[in-house]
Design an enzyme around this catalytic site. Structure first.
Site, short mmCIF file in Angstrom:
data_model
loop_
_atom_site.label_atom_id
_atom_site.label_comp_id
_atom_site.label_asym_id
_atom_site.label_seq_id
_atom_site.Cartn_x
_atom_site.Cartn_y
_atom_site.Cartn_z
CD GLU A 36 19.51 5.19 14.05
OE1 GLU A 36 19.09 5.25 12.88
OE2 GLU A 36 20.07 6.16 14.62
CG PHE A 38 16.91 18.44 19.78
CD1 PHE A 38 16.41 18.67 18.50
CD2 PHE A 38 18.13 17.80 19.91
CE1 PHE A 38 17.12 18.27 17.38
CE2 PHE A 38 18.85 17.40 18.79
CZ PHE A 38 18.34 17.63 17.52
CD GLN A 39 18.15 14.06 18.10
OE1 GLN A 39 18.95 13.70 18.96
NE2 GLN A 39 18.39 13.94 16.80
CG MET A 71 4.68 -12.41 -2.29
SD MET A 71 4.43 -14.03 -3.03
CE MET A 71 5.41 -15.07 -1.96
C1 LIG Z 1 8.69 -3.14 4.66
C2 LIG Z 1 7.77 -3.86 3.74
N1 LIG Z 1 7.08 -3.16 2.80
C3 LIG Z 1 6.26 -3.82 1.95
C4 LIG Z 1 6.09 -5.17 2.02
C5 LIG Z 1 5.13 -5.88 1.10
N2 LIG Z 1 5.86 -6.83 0.22
C6 LIG Z 1 5.94 -8.14 0.50
S1 LIG Z 1 6.88 -8.99 -0.60
C7 LIG Z 1 7.17 -7.59 -1.49
C8 LIG Z 1 8.03 -7.65 -2.71
C9 LIG Z 1 9.44 -7.95 -2.42
O1 LIG Z 1 10.21 -7.82 -3.61
P1 LIG Z 1 11.68 -8.36 -3.64
O2 LIG Z 1 12.42 -7.90 -2.46
O3 LIG Z 1 12.29 -8.06 -4.96
O4 LIG Z 1 11.46 -9.93 -3.47
P2 LIG Z 1 10.73 -10.95 -4.51
O5 LIG Z 1 9.32 -11.14 -4.05
O6 LIG Z 1 10.80 -10.34 -5.87
O7 LIG Z 1 11.53 -12.20 -4.40
C10 LIG Z 1 6.53 -6.49 -0.90
C11 LIG Z 1 6.57 -5.12 -1.45
C12 LIG Z 1 6.81 -5.83 3.05
N3 LIG Z 1 6.68 -7.15 3.23
N4 LIG Z 1 7.64 -5.17 3.85
#
Ligand SMILES: Cc1ncc(C[n+]2csc(CCOP(=O)(O)OP(=O)(O)O)c2C)c(N)n1
Ligand SMILES: [Mg+2]
Length: 567
Positions: free
Chosen positions: A58, A120-121, A479
């Site tokens: 979803e 349920f659900q 990041m």
């Molecule tokens: C659902 C979710 N969980 C955690 C985060 C925190 N977060 C922000 S950027 C990031 C890393 C993303 O890694 P990637 O997708 O490989 O992108 P990159 O920064 O390496 O380009 C995380 C864990 C988020 N923004 N969203």
């Protein structure tokens, strides 16, 4: 209870009312996933043949609906079942709320007779989504269903757009009643101000005439209001430089000489310095998010602030505002153009800013065979001639895309700004492709974020959607890794991937062309092959693992304190 009835009104079930109403609203595609409580509606979908895209989770469905809304300017529609189906769309609803995307989300619900019994659900979607919807409804009687659907579309798409949820109990969808969709929406308590106050517009006009250093901050509100042409005409008339928010990119041509780039944490030095030095800041459809302003104590210290926004609650929320203008961005810009104040003397200011632009551009060093992610984005820009619809996920690759792809058209840029939702970018590309079937759509995704919603490869396989997926593979939660390097003593807690899936084989498992690029000399021809290919392609592009996004305003710093500006 509905009182007057229309002579043309027809007797039908709640679920057929719903599908009929979607047709009345010109809905040409629905994204969703069936289940027990919503089965009567899926039966109607089967019988009517209304276009429905079956996501594999979803979350994929709702992000696709968001991508569709962002690119088409029309509301996105998502239908899911009760309980887990409904809770799986919560992230997407919150995402749409904070980024002002018009959605109508229909969740099945257990029968009215058992609501509140932990049936349920059963999940209390009204309670859960109260703070993350623009409005939500639980339909208690089939008689109120047509009115509720009509209001839902009205509320989602007018004023400041946003998600509206309709919780539809199973017995209501089975019950029959009269379908009357002709009645006008009547919501005395919901009357967004569209036309701004003329006196306030006059104040903006006079301020522009006397200002020496004016700047326009153009946000996503310009796009929602479909006001890019008016913005361009106003800028032409008054010669005021423009900076964009992350979500406002594309509202003003990225290659125009008066465009200074994106402002904020990873914005351009020039855009941030323009805000810092400005004596007049005209914000249009932007909400002064903390990633934009940096430390508020240092934000635009010398500027008189004029804030144009359809949502009065935004004005003065974060930044003290001298000239509040409540209204639609398009209407406000039309009035500003019409009033045509005397053009101020901004020449010195513009010369200073274009000097900054020249001296401190966005920068990176591409040396050796390891591909720099910024270079990759520039190459995607070249090969797509700047004409692609670009969606991204969240992280470093998102910021590099915002920096290095120049957006010259409205609605070609789809990203999760306010919520920063990993897993958004790839399914959003699916919705974007439905909105613009003839446009190239590229999803620029991190190696981590892609794994959050990768199951939607099934949709590409099934429909042969020609989406190009670019995995910017730095073998890291890039990041997070950057912040750990800069602010947590290089302790890389759970942010590096020692092993990764074989993304090429993953694509191939879905009969999708998979490619891998490791070195610079392979890149150009691989990109050409990818974008010339008529069907979907996934490219796993290995990039420099240690690269950081610069320039940067560190937490707590002001916009004038950017680090990593071109030396
Ligand atoms: C659902 C979710 N969980 C955690 C985060 C925190 N977060 C922000 S950027 C990031 C890393 C993303 O890694 P990637 O997708 O490989 O992108 P990159 O920064 O390496 O380009 C995380 C864990 C988020 N923004 N969203
Ligand atoms: Mg990564």
């Amino acid at each position: 209870m509905e009182t007057e009835t229309n002579a043309h009104a027809k007797e039908m079930s709640g679920s057929s009312m719903l599908i009929k109403a979607l047709a009345c609203e010109d809905v040409d595609v629905i994204f969703g996933y069936p289940g027990g409580a919503i089965l009567p509606t899926y039966d109607e979908i089967y019988k009517t043949g209304i276009r429905h895209i079956l996501a594999r989770h979803e979350q994929g469905a709702i992000h696709a609906a968001e991508g569709y809304a962002r690119v088409s300017g029309k509301p996105g529609v998502c239908i899911v079942t009760s309980g887990p189906g409904a809770t799986n769309v919560v992230t997407g609803i919150a995402d749409a709320m904070i980024d002002s995307l018009p959605l109508v989300v229909i969740t099945g619900q257990v029968a009215t007779t058992v609501i509140g019994t932990d049936a349920f659900q059963e999940a209390d979607m009204i309670g859960i989504t109260m703070p993350i919807t623009k409005h939500n409804y639980q339909v208690r009687s089939v008689d109120e269903l047509p009115r509720i659907i009509k209001e839902a579309f009205h509320i989602a798409t007018t004023g400041r757009p946003g998600p509206v949820l309709i919780d539809l109990p199973k017995d209501v969808s089975l019950a029959t009643g009269l379908f009357d969709y002709d009645k006008e929406v009547d919501l005395p308590g919901y009357q967004p101000t569209v036309i701004p106050n003329k006196l306030q517009i006059r104040k903006v006009v006079d301020s522009v005439t006397t200002a020496k250093k004016p700047v326009i901050l153009a946000g996503a509100g310009v796009l929602h209001a479909k006001a890019s042409e008016e913005l361009a005409r106003y800028v032409e008339q008054q010669q005021i430089p423009v900076v964009n928010t992350l979500l406002g990119l594309g509202s003003f041509p990225g290659e125009d000489e008066l465009h200074l780039g994106m402002a904020g944490m990873h914005g351009t030095y020039t855009a941030n310095m323009a805000l810092h030095e400005a004596d007049l800041l005209i914000s249009i459809g932007a909400r002064f998010d903390d990633r934009l302003t940096g430390n508020l104590a240092h934000f635009a210290p010398n500027a008189k602030v004029a804030h144009i926004d359809i949502d009065p609650a935004e004005i003065g929320k974060n930044v003290p505002t001298e000239i509040p203008v409540v209204g639609d961005a398009k209407e406000a810009l039309k009035m500003l153009i019409e009033e045509q104040g005397e053009r101020g003397d901004h020449q010195e200011w513009k010369t200073w800013l274009s000097g900054l632009k020249e001296e401190y551009p966005l920068w990176y060093v591409q040396d050796g065979e390891t591909i720099k992610p910024q270079h990759l984005i520039e190459k995607i820009y070249e090969v797509t001639k700047g004409e692609a619809v670009v969606t991204t996920d969240v992280g470093q690759h998102q910021m590099w895309s915002a920096q290095f792809y120049k957006f010259n058209h409205p609605n070609q840029w789809v990203t999760s700004g306010g919520l920063g939702t990993m897993g958004f970018g790839f399914p959003a590309a699916i919705g974007a492709q439905f909105a613009k079937p003839d446009k190239p759509v590229v999803a620029i995704i991190g190696d981590a974020g892609f794994q959050m919603t990768a199951q939607e490869l099934s949709i590409l396989q099934e429909l042969n959607l020609p989406i190009k997926i670019m995995i910017v593979n730095n073998a890291a939660l890039g990041m997070v890794r950057q912040w750990q390097q800069l602010f947590h003593g290089e302790r890389y807690s759970n942010s590096l991937f020692p092993i990764q899936p074989n993304f090429v084989k993953l694509a191939e498992a879905y009969d999708i062309k998979g490619m891998q690029v490791n070195e610079l000399h392979e890149l150009e021809s691989a990109l050409k092959e990818m974008f010339d290919y008529p069907g979907p392609v996934l490219m796993d592009c290995r990039v420099a693992k240690q690269e950081n996004v610069y320039p940067m305003i560190s937490p707590g710093k002001g916009q004038h304190q950017m680090e990593g500006v071109k030396p």
